[in-house]
Design a protein around this motif. Structure first.
Motif, PDB file in Angstrom:
ATOM      1  N   TRP A   9       1.140  -0.981  -0.233  1.00  0.00           N
ATOM      2  CA  TRP A   9      -0.044  -0.309  -0.154  1.00  0.00           C
ATOM      3  C   TRP A   9       0.883   1.359  -0.048  1.00  0.00           C
ATOM      4  N   TRP A  10      -0.013   2.762  -0.637  1.00  0.00           N
ATOM      5  CA  TRP A  10       0.884   3.324  -0.178  1.00  0.00           C
ATOM      6  C   TRP A  10       0.329   4.541   0.189  1.00  0.00           C
ATOM      7  N   VAL A  11       0.077   6.132   0.583  1.00  0.00           N
ATOM      8  CA  VAL A  11      -0.474   7.099   0.941  1.00  0.00           C
ATOM      9  C   VAL A  11       0.398   8.173   0.585  1.00  0.00           C
ATOM     10  N   THR A  12      -0.626   9.239   0.324  1.00  0.00           N
ATOM     11  CA  THR A  12       0.376  10.643  -0.069  1.00  0.00           C
ATOM     12  C   THR A  12       0.275  11.246   0.840  1.00  0.00           C
ATOM     13  N   PRO A  13       1.737  12.015   0.902  1.00  0.00           N
ATOM     14  CA  PRO A  13       2.339  12.502   2.143  1.00  0.00           C
ATOM     15  C   PRO A  13       1.421  13.108   3.116  1.00  0.00           C
ATOM     16  N   ASP A  14       0.121  14.435   2.700  1.00  0.00           N
ATOM     17  CA  ASP A  14      -1.378  13.982   3.698  1.00  0.00           C
ATOM     18  C   ASP A  14      -1.327  13.512   4.232  1.00  0.00           C
ATOM     19  N   ALA A  15      -1.708  11.919   3.515  1.00  0.00           N
ATOM     20  CA  ALA A  15      -2.604  11.004   4.573  1.00  0.00           C
ATOM     21  C   ALA A  15      -1.512  10.408   5.390  1.00  0.00           C
ATOM     22  N   TYR A  16       0.107  10.481   4.727  1.00  0.00           N
ATOM     23  CA  TYR A  16       1.247   9.828   6.030  1.00  0.00           C
ATOM     24  C   TYR A  16       1.256  10.564   7.077  1.00  0.00           C
ATOM     25  N   ASP A  17       1.405  12.499   7.019  1.00  0.00           N
ATOM     26  CA  ASP A  17       0.931  12.738   7.709  1.00  0.00           C
ATOM     27  C   ASP A  17       0.316  12.862   8.995  1.00  0.00           C
ATOM     28  N   ARG A  18      -1.373  12.784   8.698  1.00  0.00           N
ATOM     29  CA  ARG A  18      -2.050  12.404   9.107  1.00  0.00           C
ATOM     30  C   ARG A  18      -2.600  11.413   9.669  1.00  0.00           C
ATOM     31  N   GLY A  19      -1.500  10.719   9.004  1.00  0.00           N
ATOM     32  CA  GLY A  19      -1.410   8.699  10.756  1.00  0.00           C
ATOM     33  C   GLY A  19      -2.012   7.910   9.763  1.00  0.00           C
ATOM     34  N   TYR A  20      -2.127   8.129   8.405  1.00  0.00           N
ATOM     35  CA  TYR A  20      -3.343   6.828   7.597  1.00  0.00           C
ATOM     36  C   TYR A  20      -2.639   6.202   6.771  1.00  0.00           C
ATOM     37  N   TYR A  21      -1.431   6.402   7.140  1.00  0.00           N
ATOM     38  CA  TYR A  21       0.199   4.560   6.349  1.00  0.00           C
ATOM     39  C   TYR A  21      -0.669   3.992   7.812  1.00  0.00           C
ATOM     40  N   SER A  22      -0.813   4.103   8.450  1.00  0.00           N
ATOM     41  CA  SER A  22      -0.735   3.046   9.894  1.00  0.00           C
ATOM     42  C   SER A  22      -2.176   2.667  10.134  1.00  0.00           C
ATOM     43  N   LYS A  23      -3.043   3.348   9.397  1.00  0.00           N
ATOM     44  CA  LYS A  23      -3.755   3.100   9.972  1.00  0.00           C
ATOM     45  C   LYS A  23      -4.840   2.577   8.811  1.00  0.00           C
ATOM     46  N   LEU A  24      -4.282   2.342   7.471  1.00  0.00           N
ATOM     47  CA  LEU A  24      -4.287   1.444   5.971  1.00  0.00           C
ATOM     48  C   LEU A  24      -4.238   0.134   6.869  1.00  0.00           C
ATOM     49  N   PHE A  25      -2.517   0.415   7.080  1.00  0.00           N
ATOM     50  CA  PHE A  25      -2.326  -1.420   7.793  1.00  0.00           C
ATOM     51  C   PHE A  25      -3.230  -1.625   8.012  1.00  0.00           C
ATOM     52  N   GLN A  26      -3.457  -0.932   9.781  1.00  0.00           N
ATOM     53  CA  GLN A  26      -5.087  -2.081  10.165  1.00  0.00           C
ATOM     54  C   GLN A  26      -6.224  -2.193   9.506  1.00  0.00           C
ATOM     55  N   ALA A  27      -6.398  -0.978   8.544  1.00  0.00           N
ATOM     56  CA  ALA A  27      -7.283  -1.911   7.797  1.00  0.00           C
ATOM     57  C   ALA A  27      -6.877  -3.222   6.867  1.00  0.00           C
ATOM     58  N   LEU A  28      -6.021  -3.691   6.153  1.00  0.00           N
ATOM     59  CA  LEU A  28      -5.576  -4.543   5.730  1.00  0.00           C
ATOM     60  C   LEU A  28      -5.253  -5.622   6.514  1.00  0.00           C
ATOM     61  N   ARG A  29      -4.711  -5.265   7.123  1.00  0.00           N
ATOM     62  CA  ARG A  29      -5.210  -6.862   8.118  1.00  0.00           C
ATOM     63  C   ARG A  29      -6.422  -7.227   8.602  1.00  0.00           C
ATOM     64  N   HIS A  30      -7.007  -5.995   8.758  1.00  0.00           N
ATOM     65  CA  HIS A  30      -8.488  -6.603   9.256  1.00  0.00           C
ATOM     66  C   HIS A  30      -9.767  -7.132   7.859  1.00  0.00           C
ATOM     67  N   TRP A  31      -8.911  -6.385   6.915  1.00  0.00           N
ATOM     68  CA  TRP A  31      -9.863  -7.070   5.239  1.00  0.00           C
ATOM     69  C   TRP A  31      -9.320  -8.091   5.417  1.00  0.00           C
ATOM     70  N   ILE A  32      -7.905  -8.241   5.361  1.00  0.00           N
ATOM     71  CA  ILE A  32      -7.769  -9.835   4.651  1.00  0.00           C
ATOM     72  C   ILE A  32      -7.946 -10.838   5.871  1.00  0.00           C
ATOM     73  N   ARG A  33      -8.259 -10.805   7.451  1.00  0.00           N
ATOM     74  CA  ARG A  33      -9.066 -11.525   8.026  1.00  0.00           C
ATOM     75  C   ARG A  33     -10.482 -11.976   7.486  1.00  0.00           C
ATOM     76  N   SER A  34     -11.575 -10.867   7.115  1.00  0.00           N
ATOM     77  CA  SER A  34     -12.591 -11.085   7.322  1.00  0.00           C
ATOM     78  C   SER A  34     -13.372 -10.863   6.113  1.00  0.00           C
ATOM     79  N   ALA A  35     -12.222 -10.502   5.052  1.00  0.00           N
ATOM     80  CA  ALA A  35     -12.692 -10.385   3.638  1.00  0.00           C
ATOM     81  C   ALA A  35     -12.253 -11.301   2.377  1.00  0.00           C
ATOM     82  N   PHE A  36     -11.396 -11.787   2.958  1.00  0.00           N
ATOM     83  CA  PHE A  36     -10.750 -12.319   1.590  1.00  0.00           C
ATOM     84  C   PHE A  36     -10.301 -13.719   2.239  1.00  0.00           C
ATOM     85  N   PRO A  37     -10.168 -14.642   1.689  1.00  0.00           N
ATOM     86  CA  PRO A  37     -10.277 -16.322   2.009  1.00  0.00           C
ATOM     87  C   PRO A  37      -8.282 -16.611   2.005  1.00  0.00           C
TER      88      PRO A  37
END
Length: 181
Positions: free
Chosen positions: A134-162
């Motif tokens: 994954w990647w995020v824009t500099p603005d999103a990175y500064d707002r903490g979305y790089y780590s938040k997206l990692f957490q979202a990905l971990r959740h989605w892998i467990r809940s929405a994919f096999p």
């Protein structure tokens, strides 16, 4: 002397493991987690994606790594890439998502690729079933979305994919608290 095992002599570089999904599995076209919304990357994201990539080249290289992007993208060139992502998504070869916050502000992209496509396959990586980046824009990175997206990905892998053995291939992978999902 005994002959070396195939694992010791097999050269896996250049090989790609297909994503294994049940025949009836359809990747979700939309995903959400907290204030993050992801939708299958498509031509509809062209303008946001071009602006996002071009504003983020150095950050993408530092956090995601890999050979892309090396220079600013054009709308024509990125259009071709987006159509390719649409086809791959439809056929189940890979899954790419454009990521937005809950107000519709473009944050970046995330990708679920077969092992060996983005990261060269080695004996140590054979046990993994999907390459997640994954990647995020500099603005999103500064707002903490790089780590938040990692957490979202971990959740989605467990809940929405096999997938059961994801490999997070970014150069910068946030530290995680194992007690949190």
């Amino acid at each position: 002397a005994l002959p070396a095992s195939n694992e010791d002599t097999m050269d896996y570089s250049g090989l790609v493991k297909n994503l294994k999904t049940p025949p009836d599995h359809r990747a979700p076209a939309e995903l959400s987690y907290a204030d993050i919304r992801a939708r299958a990357l498509s031509r509809a994201d062209l303008h946001d994606d071009v602006r996002g990539i071009n504003a983020s080249i150095e950050l993408i290289q530092r956090t995601r790594g890999g050979g892309w992007p090396t220079e600013p993208v054009t709308e024509d060139g990125n259009y071709v890439d987006l159509v390719w992502h649409e086809l791959e998504f439809r056929e189940g070869y890979s899954f790419a998502y454009a990521v937005y916050d809950s107000t519709g502000h473009y944050l970046g992209c995330c990708y679920l690729y077969p092992m060996g496509r983005r990261t060269p396959l080695t004996p140590d990586l054979l046990e993994y079933d999907v390459d997640v980046s994954w990647w995020v824009t500099p603005d999103a990175y500064d707002r903490g979305y790089y780590s938040k997206l990692f957490q979202a990905l971990r959740h989605w892998i467990r809940s929405a994919f096999p997938f059961t053995r994801p490999y997070y291939s970014n150069l910068e992978v946030p530290d995680t608290d194992p007690s949190r999902p």
